[in-house]
Design an enzyme around this catalytic site. Structure first.
Site, PDB file in Angstrom:
ATOM      1  N   PRO A 162       5.454  37.582  23.488  1.00 51.73           N
ATOM      2  CA  PRO A 162       5.952  39.339  23.469  1.00 51.73           C
ATOM      3  C   PRO A 162       7.440  38.490  24.528  1.00 51.73           C
ATOM      4  CG  PRO A 162       3.828  37.454  25.462  1.00 51.73           C
ATOM      5  CD  PRO A 162       4.633  36.921  23.935  1.00 51.73           C
ATOM      6  N   CYS A 174       5.376  35.413  33.718  1.00 47.96           N
ATOM      7  CA  CYS A 174       6.815  36.155  34.150  1.00 47.96           C
ATOM      8  C   CYS A 174       7.717  36.135  35.603  1.00 47.96           C
ATOM      9  CB  CYS A 174       6.841  37.401  33.341  1.00 47.96           C
ATOM     10  SG  CYS A 174       8.485  38.478  33.528  1.00 47.96           S
TER      11      CYS A 174
END
Length: 330
Positions: free
Chosen positions: A16, A99
């Site tokens: 992603p 992240c």
């Protein structure tokens, strides 16, 4: 490997990536690989629950198998998101615990959740109780000074006890302060051996490795130590790499499309979205790197970049751009 029947093993996936792995990029990649596991960009739980779901989560059936990656830290919200993902037809839902951006740090999700394994375990548990599709976790090998192998193993131990069976591990630690997300993808050293050790010590889990991998020869080498490999930026910068993915990793015998054929296969899709007001460059920006390393690639990119954003730009722009590149039977 000792996984439940719902956990199909996909030896290869594309990571992603924010502003990259949208539905148009995924459809483009499907012209080259039908079997590689694809992911959405990360979508926050609040956006999924309160936003325009069709705009945020819509996809074409051709994009499957497809994983929705969710960012959030509220177990009940994440459980609702998992149910939405399943209802919309996603094959898996993945919780982002990797992240390192300031945006996710301020929202208490992403990589900072590695310091809260019990919270992640609770979220995964609630998500799994709401759906039948696999709930997976993507994380780093560590954060800040909490970066010993033992710290990661403790995280995986606690989260897997909640029932999670699949972990995608970015083999770099993340610095939550002092490095940008881009720097966190490059500066902390890769520690593949830690991910390999994780698989050895948790053989019952499906362990996927991510970080710095750019060639299929590297993928084959990694598959000797882990169950799956995730490729990130190389998939975007060199998308035609995946033209042989189905043959190399899934035993397919089909002949890959040439680069020109890949573009031509996109024409009906382009016509569909252009007729609905989508700008040509918002789709074709993902295709600019298709001819990387080939004669004419600069002319291809220049023509699309200079003409793809113009009002009314359509298929004729793409056809003309193709004439800038000599046809080669790859």
């Amino acid at each position: 490997m000792n996984f439940t029947s719902q956990n199909q093993v996909y030896p290869l996936s594309i990571a992603p990536m924010m502003d990259r792995t949208d539905r148009h990029f995924r459809y483009f990649m499907r012209q080259m690989t039908r079997r590689t596991l694809l992911y959405t960009e990360m979508v926050t739980s609040a956006a999924i629950i309160h936003g325009d779901r069709n705009k945020l989560l819509g996809f074409s059936p051709e994009e499957k198998p497809l994983v929705l990656q969710v960012g959030g830290d509220q177990p009940q919200e994440l459980a609702i998101c998992a149910e939405i993902a399943e209802d919309m037809g996603y094959d898996q839902v993945n919780l982002n615990v990797g992240c390192p951006s300031s945006r996710v740090l301020d929202g208490n999700f992403g990589a900072c959740l590695m310091a809260q394994p019990q919270r992640v375990a609770e979220a995964v548990s609630k998500m799994q109780h709401r759906v039948k599709i696999p709930v997976t976790v993507k994380h780093r090998i560590g954060i800040d000074d909490r970066d010993r192998y033992e710290d990661m193993a403790n995280f995986v131990q606690i989260v897997s006890a909640s029932g999670c069976q699949q972990f995608t591990v970015h083999a770099r630690k993340a610095w939550l302060q002092g490095l940008s997300p881009k720097e966190n993808r490059d500066i902390p050293p890769l520690r593949y051996e830690d991910v390999h050790r994780l698989k050895q010590e948790f053989p019952h889990l499906l362990i996927e490795i991510n970080g710095g991998l750019t060639t299929f020869s590297q993928v084959h080498e990694q598959l000797k130590s882990v169950d799956a490999v995730m490729i990130g930026r190389a998939a975007y910068d060199h998308p035609y790499l995946f033209a042989t993915a189905d043959q190399e990793f899934y035993g397919e015998e089909t002949t890959p499309l040439t680069r020109h054929q890949v573009v031509e296969a996109m024409f009906p899709y382009l016509e569909y979205w252009l007729s609905r007001g989508v700008k040509l460059n918002s789709i074709m920006r993902h295709v600019l790197q298709l001819f990387t390393g080939q004669p004419g690639t600069k002319a291809w990119k220049r023509y699309l970049s200079e003409n793809g954003y113009l009002p009314g730009a359509g298929i004729e722009v793409v056809r003309e751009a193709l004439t800038q590149v000599p046809q080669i039977n790859e």
